[in-house]
Design a protein around this motif. Structure first.
Motif, PDB file in Angstrom:
ATOM      1  N   SER A 191      -4.359 -26.941 -10.382  1.00 46.71           N
ATOM      2  CA  SER A 191      -5.573 -26.311  -9.840  1.00 46.71           C
ATOM      3  C   SER A 191      -6.791 -26.672 -10.676  1.00 46.71           C
ATOM      4  CB  SER A 191      -5.403 -24.788  -9.792  1.00 46.71           C
ATOM      5  OG  SER A 191      -4.369 -24.435  -8.901  1.00 46.71           O
ATOM      6  N   GLN A 192      -6.623 -26.691 -11.987  1.00 44.66           N
ATOM      7  CA  GLN A 192      -7.728 -27.065 -12.878  1.00 44.66           C
ATOM      8  C   GLN A 192      -8.161 -28.503 -12.620  1.00 44.66           C
ATOM      9  OE1 GLN A 192      -6.925 -26.539 -17.110  1.00 44.66           O
ATOM     10  NE2 GLN A 192      -8.220 -28.295 -17.594  1.00 44.66           N
ATOM     11  N   LYS A 193      -7.184 -29.409 -12.482  1.00 53.63           N
ATOM     12  CA  LYS A 193      -7.499 -30.817 -12.222  1.00 53.63           C
ATOM     13  C   LYS A 193      -8.208 -30.980 -10.876  1.00 53.63           C
ATOM     14  CE  LYS A 193      -6.190 -33.470 -15.633  1.00 53.63           C
ATOM     15  NZ  LYS A 193      -7.117 -34.440 -16.268  1.00 53.63           N
ATOM     16  N   GLU A 194      -7.775 -30.222  -9.865  1.00 52.62           N
ATOM     17  CA  GLU A 194      -8.415 -30.300  -8.555  1.00 52.62           C
ATOM     18  C   GLU A 194      -9.857 -29.816  -8.621  1.00 52.62           C
ATOM     19  OE1 GLU A 194      -5.736 -28.026  -6.188  1.00 52.62           O
ATOM     20  OE2 GLU A 194      -4.418 -29.732  -5.739  1.00 52.62           O
ATOM     21  N   ARG A 195     -10.092 -28.753  -9.396  1.00 51.54           N
ATOM     22  CA  ARG A 195     -11.470 -28.263  -9.568  1.00 51.54           C
ATOM     23  C   ARG A 195     -12.321 -29.298 -10.288  1.00 51.54           C
ATOM     24  NH1 ARG A 195      -8.827 -23.371 -10.769  1.00 51.54           N
ATOM     25  NH2 ARG A 195      -9.056 -23.738 -13.006  1.00 51.54           N
ATOM     26  N   GLU A 196     -11.752 -29.914 -11.329  1.00 55.24           N
ATOM     27  CA  GLU A 196     -12.491 -30.942 -12.066  1.00 55.24           C
ATOM     28  C   GLU A 196     -12.851 -32.117 -11.168  1.00 55.24           C
ATOM     29  OE1 GLU A 196      -9.981 -31.976 -15.308  1.00 55.24           O
ATOM     30  OE2 GLU A 196     -10.415 -30.162 -16.477  1.00 55.24           O
ATOM     31  N   GLU A 197     -11.905 -32.515 -10.308  1.00 57.46           N
ATOM     32  CA  GLU A 197     -12.158 -33.634  -9.396  1.00 57.46           C
ATOM     33  C   GLU A 197     -13.232 -33.263  -8.385  1.00 57.46           C
ATOM     34  OE1 GLU A 197     -11.950 -37.302  -7.464  1.00 57.46           O
ATOM     35  OE2 GLU A 197     -11.379 -36.641  -9.472  1.00 57.46           O
ATOM     36  N   LEU A 198     -13.192 -32.018  -7.881  1.00 53.59           N
ATOM     37  CA  LEU A 198     -14.214 -31.572  -6.934  1.00 53.59           C
ATOM     38  C   LEU A 198     -15.585 -31.573  -7.585  1.00 53.59           C
ATOM     39  CD1 LEU A 198     -15.008 -30.388  -4.193  1.00 53.59           C
ATOM     40  CD2 LEU A 198     -14.448 -28.114  -5.085  1.00 53.59           C
ATOM     41  N   ILE A 199     -15.660 -31.065  -8.821  1.00 58.64           N
ATOM     42  CA  ILE A 199     -16.937 -31.044  -9.543  1.00 58.64           C
ATOM     43  C   ILE A 199     -17.428 -32.465  -9.789  1.00 58.64           C
ATOM     44  CG2 ILE A 199     -18.010 -30.472 -11.768  1.00 58.64           C
ATOM     45  CD1 ILE A 199     -16.160 -27.991 -11.811  1.00 58.64           C
ATOM     46  N   ARG A 200     -16.488 -33.358 -10.155  1.00 63.87           N
ATOM     47  CA  ARG A 200     -16.882 -34.748 -10.396  1.00 63.87           C
ATOM     48  C   ARG A 200     -17.417 -35.385  -9.125  1.00 63.87           C
ATOM     49  NH1 ARG A 200     -15.941 -39.625  -9.508  1.00 63.87           N
ATOM     50  NH2 ARG A 200     -14.292 -39.113  -8.026  1.00 63.87           N
ATOM     51  N   GLN A 201     -16.721 -35.124  -8.004  1.00 65.23           N
ATOM     52  CA  GLN A 201     -17.173 -35.691  -6.739  1.00 65.23           C
ATOM     53  C   GLN A 201     -18.539 -35.148  -6.350  1.00 65.23           C
ATOM     54  OE1 GLN A 201     -14.103 -35.009  -3.853  1.00 65.23           O
ATOM     55  NE2 GLN A 201     -12.732 -36.548  -4.712  1.00 65.23           N
ATOM     56  N   MET A 202     -18.721 -33.832  -6.564  1.00 63.66           N
ATOM     57  CA  MET A 202     -20.014 -33.234  -6.225  1.00 63.66           C
ATOM     58  C   MET A 202     -21.124 -33.823  -7.084  1.00 63.66           C
ATOM     59  SD  MET A 202     -18.881 -29.258  -5.690  1.00 63.66           S
ATOM     60  CE  MET A 202     -20.564 -28.681  -5.462  1.00 63.66           C
ATOM     61  N   ALA A 203     -20.803 -34.124  -8.340  1.00 62.01           N
ATOM     62  CA  ALA A 203     -21.805 -34.694  -9.247  1.00 62.01           C
ATOM     63  C   ALA A 203     -22.168 -36.115  -8.847  1.00 62.01           C
ATOM     64  CB  ALA A 203     -21.280 -34.676 -10.683  1.00 62.01           C
ATOM     65  N   ASP A 204     -21.254 -36.817  -8.170  1.00 64.59           N
ATOM     66  CA  ASP A 204     -21.471 -38.207  -7.797  1.00 64.59           C
ATOM     67  C   ASP A 204     -21.871 -38.390  -6.341  1.00 64.59           C
ATOM     68  OD1 ASP A 204     -20.835 -38.896 -10.345  1.00 64.59           O
ATOM     69  OD2 ASP A 204     -18.819 -39.606  -9.911  1.00 64.59           O
TER      70      ASP A 204
END
Length: 310
Positions: free
Chosen positions: A129-142
């Protein structure tokens, strides 16, 4: 009485260990499993090892290696195995790794003495779940909020990686910089909401030109867009640029002040043959210079430039 108390304590400790939701395994330096809790058994039971050898079922190294999702993850774990087998020093290792069912685990390995024997406690905590949140945040940042294309930050990161790949395989990289002609005038005449709608329509059309893993369509900034084309020479870049120009014309976005009464684009095509010392800024400058020439020469046109970058 004392023996009964010890047995009762051992039973309590076993229940506590089995109640813990993450995997625990006590292993020796060869990877042989001396003890494991219920969560570890559930992890291994989740997979079908119909032809599994005794080693695979009883050796932590063999079992966990077989569960790892990627070759790079397996190489990482193989290095850890070599270290654990060869060192006699105290072990304290933490790392994250993905296994085959898509789960991400935080793995903690730590030495401990049990009956004067040097063993290693391995614990796995599920951090999916933490990794999925990090990926979502990364995608949103990009991601650009207006067009849903990659933004300039994501473009820079992609271009950096593509440049390195082109250096390794000695292939060209082509960059298209695309500017919406007279867009300020379009906004003044139609309003910013209509301008945003036009940019979204253009972005959606451009996104159909980035289908390969080596391609990327991005919003460069304002009314400018970019398309990275890996393994593409100038000739190939010009083919794509002409297709882009026709596709934007086919949108028929009305614009009385524009050429032929519609929205048009100017495109700069830069093609670089990067050397080991080259950096992406050289390609960006090349494409930007070509775009400037296209706009200077009257807009709604394509100008190309290529170079072997130092």
């Amino acid at each position: 009485m004392h023996a009964n108390a010890l047995a009762r304590d051992a039973g309590i400790y076993r229940q506590l260990a089995d109640a813990i939701p993450f995997e625990l395994a006590l292993i020796d330096r060869t990877g042989k499993i001396r003890w494991a809790n219920a969560a570890w058994n559930r992890l291994t039971d989740h997979y079908t090892f119909s032809n599994a050898s005794v080693s695979l079922l009883s050796n932590y190294f063999d079992m966990f290696y077989s569960l790892i999702d990627t070759k790079s993850g397996q190489r990482q774990f193989a290095n850890i195995i070599d270290f654990l087998r060869l060192t006699h020093e105290r072990v304290l290792i933490d790392y994250n790794i993905r296994i085959q069912n898509g789960r991400w685990l935080h793995v903690h390995l730590e030495s401990m003495q049990v009956d004067d024997e040097d063993l290693i406690l391995a614990s796995h905590v599920n951090i999916t779940s933490q990794k999925e949140r990090e990926e979502l945040i990364r995608q949103m940042a990009d991601i650009d909020g207006l067009t849903n294309l990659t933004n300039r930050r994501g473009l820079d990161a992609f271009l950096q990686n593509e440049f390195k790949r082109a250096q390794r395989i000695e292939q060209p990289v082509t960059l298209l910089l695309i500017d919406v002609d007279h867009f300020k005038t379009y906004n003044d005449l139609n309003g910013h909401l209509a301008g945003d709608d036009a940019l979204r329509a253009i972005a959606q059309t451009l996104n159909t030109f980035g289908r390969r893993p080596t391609d990327l369509v991005a919003r460069y900034g304002g009314e400018e867009f970019a398309i990275v084309l890996g393994n593409t020479d100038q000739k190939g870049g010009l083919v794509i640029a002409r297709s882009v120009q026709r596709a934007i014309a086919t949108l028929h976005l009305p614009f009385p002040a524009g050429k032929n009464g519609r929205v048009s684009v100017s495109i700069g095509v830069g093609t670089a043959y990067p050397k080991p010392s080259s950096v992406p800024d050289g390609l960006i400058s090349l494409a930007d210079g070509a775009l400037y020439a296209a706009k200077t020469e009257g807009r709604d046109r394509i100008v190309a430039a290529k170079a072997t970058l130092d």
